[in-house]
Design a protein around this motif. Sequence first.
Motif, short mmCIF file in Angstrom:
data_model
loop_
_atom_site.label_atom_id
_atom_site.label_comp_id
_atom_site.label_asym_id
_atom_site.label_seq_id
_atom_site.Cartn_x
_atom_site.Cartn_y
_atom_site.Cartn_z
N SER A 1 -33.39 32.00 41.37
CA SER A 1 -32.47 31.15 42.14
C SER A 1 -31.19 30.88 41.35
CB SER A 1 -33.15 29.83 42.53
OG SER A 1 -33.61 29.16 41.38
N ASN A 2 -31.31 30.71 40.05
CA ASN A 2 -30.10 30.51 39.22
C ASN A 2 -29.32 31.80 39.06
OD1 ASN A 2 -30.35 27.79 38.79
ND2 ASN A 2 -31.29 27.96 36.77
N LEU A 3 -30.03 32.89 38.84
CA LEU A 3 -29.37 34.19 38.66
C LEU A 3 -28.53 34.51 39.90
CD1 LEU A 3 -29.94 37.15 36.88
CD2 LEU A 3 -30.74 37.67 39.18
N PRO B 1 -33.27 25.01 44.00
CA PRO B 1 -34.25 23.92 44.11
C PRO B 1 -33.68 22.57 43.65
CG PRO B 1 -35.28 25.89 43.18
CD PRO B 1 -33.82 26.20 43.32
N LYS B 2 -32.98 22.57 42.51
CA LYS B 2 -32.44 21.28 42.01
C LYS B 2 -31.33 20.76 42.91
CE LYS B 2 -30.32 21.27 37.88
NZ LYS B 2 -30.27 21.18 36.40
N GLY B 3 -30.46 21.68 43.37
CA GLY B 3 -29.36 21.27 44.25
C GLY B 3 -29.89 20.62 45.52
N MET C 1 -28.59 37.91 23.71
CA MET C 1 -29.17 37.26 24.89
C MET C 1 -28.76 35.79 24.95
SD MET C 1 -30.96 39.61 26.45
CE MET C 1 -32.30 38.99 27.45
N ARG C 2 -28.20 35.41 26.08
CA ARG C 2 -27.82 33.99 26.24
C ARG C 2 -29.08 33.14 26.42
NH1 ARG C 2 -28.68 29.79 30.38
NH2 ARG C 2 -27.50 28.07 29.52
N ILE C 3 -29.11 32.02 25.69
CA ILE C 3 -30.21 31.07 25.86
C ILE C 3 -29.67 29.66 26.06
CG2 ILE C 3 -32.01 32.32 24.58
CD1 ILE C 3 -31.31 30.35 22.19
N GLN C 4 -30.55 28.79 26.53
CA GLN C 4 -30.25 27.36 26.58
C GLN C 4 -30.44 26.80 25.16
OE1 GLN C 4 -32.13 25.54 30.27
NE2 GLN C 4 -33.42 27.32 29.94
N SER C 5 -30.05 25.55 24.97
CA SER C 5 -30.06 24.98 23.62
C SER C 5 -31.47 24.58 23.17
CB SER C 5 -29.15 23.77 23.57
OG SER C 5 -29.56 22.85 24.56
N ALA D 1 -35.37 22.44 28.54
CA ALA D 1 -34.96 23.14 27.32
C ALA D 1 -33.74 22.48 26.67
CB ALA D 1 -34.62 24.58 27.66
N LYS D 2 -33.22 21.43 27.29
CA LYS D 2 -31.96 20.86 26.80
C LYS D 2 -32.11 19.48 26.17
CE LYS D 2 -29.30 23.76 29.88
NZ LYS D 2 -28.64 23.92 31.16
N PHE D 3 -33.34 19.11 25.84
CA PHE D 3 -33.55 17.77 25.27
C PHE D 3 -33.60 17.76 23.76
CE2 PHE D 3 -34.00 14.96 28.88
CZ PHE D 3 -34.12 15.87 29.93
N GLU E 1 -31.94 35.09 30.63
CA GLU E 1 -33.20 34.82 31.32
C GLU E 1 -32.97 33.60 32.20
OE1 GLU E 1 -36.21 33.40 28.55
OE2 GLU E 1 -34.95 31.72 28.00
N ASN E 2 -33.53 33.62 33.39
CA ASN E 2 -33.44 32.47 34.29
C ASN E 2 -34.36 32.71 35.47
OD1 ASN E 2 -32.04 29.87 34.82
ND2 ASN E 2 -30.38 30.84 33.70
N PRO E 3 -34.75 31.65 36.17
CA PRO E 3 -35.40 31.88 37.46
C PRO E 3 -34.38 32.54 38.39
CG PRO E 3 -35.73 29.61 36.73
CD PRO E 3 -34.69 30.22 35.83
N GLY F 1 -37.86 24.12 34.25
CA GLY F 1 -37.87 23.00 35.19
C GLY F 1 -37.07 21.86 34.61
N TYR F 2 -37.11 20.72 35.29
CA TYR F 2 -36.19 19.63 34.96
C TYR F 2 -36.87 18.29 34.76
CZ TYR F 2 -33.47 23.25 37.20
OH TYR F 2 -32.92 24.46 37.51
N ALA F 3 -36.23 17.45 33.96
CA ALA F 3 -36.59 16.03 33.93
C ALA F 3 -35.43 15.28 34.57
CB ALA F 3 -36.81 15.56 32.50
#
Length: 334
Positions: free
Chosen positions: A211-213, A38-40, A167-171, A91-93, A207-209, A234-236
């Motif tokens: 589409s990323n997996l 979706p983002k791409g 488990m890998r997570i975002q920051s 999740a990265k802000f 964990e991921n949607p 989702g994204y900003a």
Amino acid sequence: MNIRKLIVGIAVAAFSLTAFAQQPIVIKFSHVVANDTPKGHAAEYFKKKAEELTGGKVKVEVYANSTLYKDKEEMEALQLGAVQMLAPSLAKFGPLGVKEFEVFDLPYIFDNYDELHKITQGPAGRALLDKLEAKGVKGLAYWDNGFKSFSANKPLRNPEDFKGLKMRIQSSKVLESQMRALGSLPQVMAFSEVYQALQTGVVDGTENPISNLYTQKMHEVQKHLTLSEHGYLGYAVITNKKFWDGLPADIRAKLEEAMKQATTYANQIAKAENDKALDAVKAAGKTQVYTPTAQERMALKKALIKTHTDMESRIGKDLIQSIYKETGFDPAKL
Ligand code: LMR
């Protein structure tokens, strides 16, 4: 200097100035996911619209798949002006110092896209984007990806199944708390490193949607996928504030229009892109895809809901409550 030389000199200077004025404004748009996500797709759509609407006065260069910068570096690059646009996941802000965005990571806070859009397309979402200005960053829009699923090399059906898994997570501190609530060991890692970490066993799951997996081929190194949809990703879309404010007003207005159209597009395709990726994961046949029963869903929800109260002091109780009010979510009803 004779008069002829002077005239030639002025003509050369005028020519170079015109040539300079005709150079397109370049927007480097860096992101970490594949093009076929979706983002791409939305980034490419923005490029097309921005270039069309400005009649070529703006050139957008999209750098996908962490080819330019990884997660943490891209934030720094934006602040330094080395790139002009990003769309990091919400999740990265935290590391940027705007931890309120982690409210989007709270498990089950949104049941579906409609509930989520009440926030991202409304005043509460705008107010969050405005908080970025103090960091030299301008928030332009929210783009959807989708709801996350858990994956690992063992079936994940009940909360007990997560115990002891790396488990890998975002920051995000909320995601850290979420994994700890399940007895897992959260490991923050850049998105570009996840495939290899799963392959080599540095982490057990993630964990991921979908589409990323799928586009990172994580399904090739994860035997089990549980369609838990326990949280949103989702994204900003953000830009360097100084760059944005320094644009000629007419160009900025056209870019705002291009962003508006790209946002509508992004949010229209997100669900279908994830559905398509799920079909592709199933067709690849390397991962067992499991849909939890209603009881299993409830057990997971009950185990994870404590993250909401645990994270109140970090995110702000008022912010969490205001989202409950908008969406109708009531943790007491669990
Ligand atoms: C992740 O790191 O898992 C995601 O934020 C990647 C992305 O941008 O969708």
